[in-house]
Enzyme design. Structure first.
Site, short mmCIF file in Angstrom:
data_model
loop_
_atom_site.label_atom_id
_atom_site.label_comp_id
_atom_site.label_asym_id
_atom_site.label_seq_id
_atom_site.Cartn_x
_atom_site.Cartn_y
_atom_site.Cartn_z
N LYS A 168 46.81 -32.65 39.43
CA LYS A 168 45.29 -33.20 39.48
C LYS A 168 44.84 -33.38 40.76
O LYS A 168 43.83 -33.20 41.03
CB LYS A 168 45.47 -34.36 38.63
CG LYS A 168 44.36 -35.49 38.83
CD LYS A 168 44.58 -36.71 38.01
CE LYS A 168 45.22 -37.87 38.56
NZ LYS A 168 44.61 -38.72 39.68
N ASN A 169 45.72 -34.09 41.44
CA ASN A 169 45.23 -34.64 42.95
C ASN A 169 45.17 -33.50 43.97
O ASN A 169 44.53 -33.83 44.97
CB ASN A 169 46.26 -35.79 43.47
CG ASN A 169 46.31 -36.83 42.66
OD1 ASN A 169 45.17 -37.10 41.60
ND2 ASN A 169 47.19 -37.78 42.66
N CYS A 202 41.45 -45.95 38.92
CA CYS A 202 42.42 -46.87 38.39
C CYS A 202 42.30 -47.96 39.46
O CYS A 202 42.23 -48.14 40.54
CB CYS A 202 43.82 -46.18 38.60
SG CYS A 202 44.15 -45.14 37.40
N ARG A 252 41.18 -51.05 46.78
CA ARG A 252 40.98 -49.87 47.09
C ARG A 252 39.57 -49.52 48.00
O ARG A 252 38.69 -48.87 47.50
CB ARG A 252 40.93 -48.90 45.90
CG ARG A 252 42.28 -48.95 45.02
CD ARG A 252 42.45 -48.07 44.04
NE ARG A 252 42.62 -46.52 44.42
CZ ARG A 252 42.70 -45.58 43.87
NH1 ARG A 252 42.57 -45.72 42.61
NH2 ARG A 252 43.12 -44.55 44.14
N ASP A 283 52.83 -42.97 42.80
CA ASP A 283 52.62 -42.62 41.23
C ASP A 283 53.61 -42.43 40.41
O ASP A 283 53.52 -42.45 39.27
CB ASP A 283 51.64 -41.39 41.41
CG ASP A 283 50.47 -41.41 42.24
OD1 ASP A 283 50.02 -42.62 42.39
OD2 ASP A 283 49.92 -40.42 42.81
N ARG A 289 43.21 -39.06 31.95
CA ARG A 289 42.95 -38.82 33.14
C ARG A 289 43.86 -37.90 33.94
O ARG A 289 43.50 -37.27 34.66
CB ARG A 289 42.72 -40.02 33.88
CG ARG A 289 41.47 -40.98 33.35
CD ARG A 289 40.84 -41.79 34.27
NE ARG A 289 41.12 -41.62 35.54
CZ ARG A 289 41.41 -42.26 36.63
NH1 ARG A 289 41.92 -43.68 36.53
NH2 ARG A 289 41.39 -41.75 38.04
C1 EPZ Z 1 45.55 -40.82 46.37
O1 EPZ Z 1 44.54 -41.84 46.22
C2 EPZ Z 1 45.63 -40.31 44.78
N1 EPZ Z 1 44.33 -40.08 44.05
C3 EPZ Z 1 46.53 -41.32 44.16
O2 EPZ Z 1 46.93 -41.19 42.87
C4 EPZ Z 1 47.77 -41.86 44.91
O3 EPZ Z 1 48.42 -42.94 44.45
C5 EPZ Z 1 47.35 -42.19 46.39
O4 EPZ Z 1 46.70 -40.95 47.03
C6 EPZ Z 1 48.54 -42.32 47.53
O5 EPZ Z 1 49.37 -41.26 47.15
C7 EPZ Z 1 43.91 -38.83 44.35
O6 EPZ Z 1 44.57 -37.95 45.10
C8 EPZ Z 1 42.75 -38.43 43.51
P1 EPZ Z 1 45.14 -43.62 49.96
P2 EPZ Z 1 43.74 -42.30 47.41
O7 EPZ Z 1 43.61 -43.28 50.21
O8 EPZ Z 1 43.12 -41.20 48.22
C9 EPZ Z 1 44.21 -48.05 51.34
C10 EPZ Z 1 47.41 -41.03 40.47
O9 EPZ Z 1 47.77 -42.02 39.95
N2 EPZ Z 1 42.80 -47.35 51.82
O10 EPZ Z 1 46.05 -42.84 50.41
O11 EPZ Z 1 42.62 -43.28 47.04
C11 EPZ Z 1 44.13 -48.08 49.89
O12 EPZ Z 1 43.62 -49.16 49.44
C12 EPZ Z 1 46.30 -41.95 41.94
O13 EPZ Z 1 47.11 -39.95 40.39
C13 EPZ Z 1 42.35 -48.41 52.70
O14 EPZ Z 1 42.50 -49.34 52.95
O15 EPZ Z 1 44.81 -43.04 48.25
C14 EPZ Z 1 45.58 -47.99 49.45
O16 EPZ Z 1 46.25 -49.23 49.63
C15 EPZ Z 1 46.30 -42.96 41.84
N3 EPZ Z 1 41.19 -47.90 53.14
C16 EPZ Z 1 46.39 -47.00 50.46
O17 EPZ Z 1 45.23 -46.97 51.85
C17 EPZ Z 1 40.54 -46.72 52.81
O18 EPZ Z 1 39.43 -46.20 53.29
C18 EPZ Z 1 46.64 -45.56 50.15
O19 EPZ Z 1 45.20 -45.01 49.70
C19 EPZ Z 1 41.44 -45.99 52.03
C20 EPZ Z 1 42.52 -46.11 51.68
#
Ligand code: EPZ
Length: 445
Positions: free
Chosen positions: A49-50, A143, A148, A333, A425
């Protein structure tokens, strides 16, 4: 019913009433699980998915047709298709292949209802702005795992020259002239921010360097698709990625990598039931840090080229500690499914969630099934019990929902799992796969 809903949404133009309709179906759906049956058999793992979501957003950048193979049938994928169609692309689906022709792209906005459907809607920002010179969107959904924020995305895009006005929940973005390559150092290797930078910079003027980039396999997969379309990217899968902007990209054929989180979820399902599963179409390298955790719990794992056999012991052993980390660390995840399995292990396991501020919501639902879990901030202490017992539980998010199903497979008696739209999802064919391998599970609408 899920399949029918998804097929309907793939055939539909943007129609809020239809998405509302399918949501109503999901809210009323429930899974009924008769626990205590060992899983035994073969499961074919779907495309990730991702990976599929950012690759679908990236098709906007490629002139002509892109064929994306191995796309899973998920509501998040259907949401991406709705966005692409809303923007003017023509999209068709045949089995696992989604074909996108972006020639008709004629708008640069995404309505709020589509943005809210998933977190990944935010990666359309880089692609739309790079292709049309502007983007008008709102904040993404997805989610609930804490606040986030998208500050890293916005700051990086501003560094590339995008003017972004944040106003009443909307983001009004303009590119004066062309985006310009620069060096962007991320304070955290955010997956989504790395994707947005990639999408915005592949056709920017000059060279862009991303320092502290996310290294997840899904990032490498996105880079591979973009490179096939004509992008010039070096360092995919490493902490420093260099992108030399090109004038245009052209559609190509791409196959999405196997879903490593779906793989880990079925491993947990096999482990908790004391069963044995063969998982096909996997990539062992992508789950290299997950395998030792299952081995520590007493499972026997045999990996071949793209196949994994897991055989569970009579009783699982505790895992000393699991700390979620950016790739190649233990994936956040996979935390919830692994926690479900540790609920019945012999001994006490400790989970430390380092990625999201609020990703233990499934714990209180697992406790309804008899699990003994204590949460202290980002730490969860799981004291294994000999058995769980069936109850009614609600999915709190995608992976938390999968964890409840996994726990239900091992619980004595009947478990009823509500709020299935979370699971839909991210898991294609979930209950059918479980049923085919020996679970007694049924979806009621
Ligand atoms: C991706 O989310 C995945 N989603 C998530 O999968 C996965 O858990 C995550 O990466 C970490 O591996 C998709 O690919 C669609 P991040 P993403 O930006 O991109 C903080 C699932 O279950 N952050 O790496 O949203 C954020 O709050 C899902 O399949 C900021 O502070 O993850 C978090 O604490 C859920 N500011 C951390 O970084 C930002 O601008 C990691 O987020 C962006 C992120």
């Amino acid at each position: 019913m899920l399949l029918a809903g998804l097929l309907a949404s793939f055939g539909a133009a943007v129609a809020p009433s239809r998405s509302l309709q399918s949501e109503r179906v999901h809210v009323m759906s429930r899974l009924i699980i008769e626990g205590n049956h060992r899983l035994n058999g073969v499961v074919n793992i779907h495309g990730a998915k991702n990976s599929a979501l950012p690759v679908l957003a990236a098709t906007l950048l490629a002139r002509g047709k892109s064929e994306i193979h191995n796309c899973p049938m998920l509501t998040d994928v259907a949401a991406s298709v709705r966005i692409l169609r809303y923007l003017g692309c023509s999209v068709s689906r045949s089995n696992g292949c989604i074909t996108v022709d972006s020639i008709g792209l004629n708008r640069s906005d995404i309505p709020d209802n589509l943005m809210r459907e998933m977190r990944s809607s935010i990666v359309f920002l880089g692609a739309i702005a790079a292709r049309t010179g502007e983007a008008h969107i709102s904040f993404p959904g997805g989610c609930e795992l804490g606040t986030r924020p998208i500050d890293l995305h916005l700051s990086a895009l501003r560094q590339l020259g995008m003017e972004i006005l944040e106003e009443r929940g909307r983001l009004e973005c303009r590119v004066p002239g062309r985006l310009k390559g620069t060096t962007i150092a991320l304070s955290f290797p955010s997956v989504g921010a790395t994707e947005n930078i990639l999408l915005a910079s592949v056709t920017a003027e000059g060279t862009t360097s991303i320092l502290n980039a996310a290294r997840e396999p899904e990032i490498t997969d996105l880079c591979n698709y973009l490179t096939r379309c004509g992008a010039r990217i070096a360092g995919a899968g490493e902490s420093a990625i260099t992108i030399e902007g090109v004038d245009a990209l052209y559609g190509c054929s791409h196959t999405v990598i196997p879903d490593r989180i779906e793989t880990a979820t079925y491993m947990a399902a096999a482990a908790i039931t004391g069963g044995s599963l063969v998982l096909n179409n996997i990539c062992p390298e992508h789950i290299a840090t997950v395998i030792p955790t299952f081995e520590e719990a007493g499972c026997r794992i045999d990996c071949k080229k793209n196949e994994l056999l897991i055989k569970a012991p009579q009783r699982l052993q505790r895992i000393r500690s699991i700390r979620t980390m950016p790739y190649p660390g233990f994936p956040t995840d996979a935390q919830a499914p692994t926690m479900a399995m540790m609920c019945v292990a012999d001994g006490t396991s400790v989970f430390v969630e380092n990625i999201f501020e609020s990703r233990f919501k499934h714990a209180s639902e697992l406790m309804r099934l008899g699990a003994k879990i204590k949460i202290e901030g980002r730490v969860a202490i799981v004291e294994g019990v000999p058995r769980l017992s069936g109850a009614q539980v609600k999915c709190t998010d995608l992976r938390g929902g999968a964890a409840l199903v996994i726990a239900g497979l091992a619980a004595e008696g009947t478990t009823e799992v509500l709020e299935l739209h979370h699971i839909d999802r991210g898991y294609d064919n979930f209950e059918q796969n479980l049923r085919n391998t020996g679970a007694v599970i049924q979806r009621l609408d």
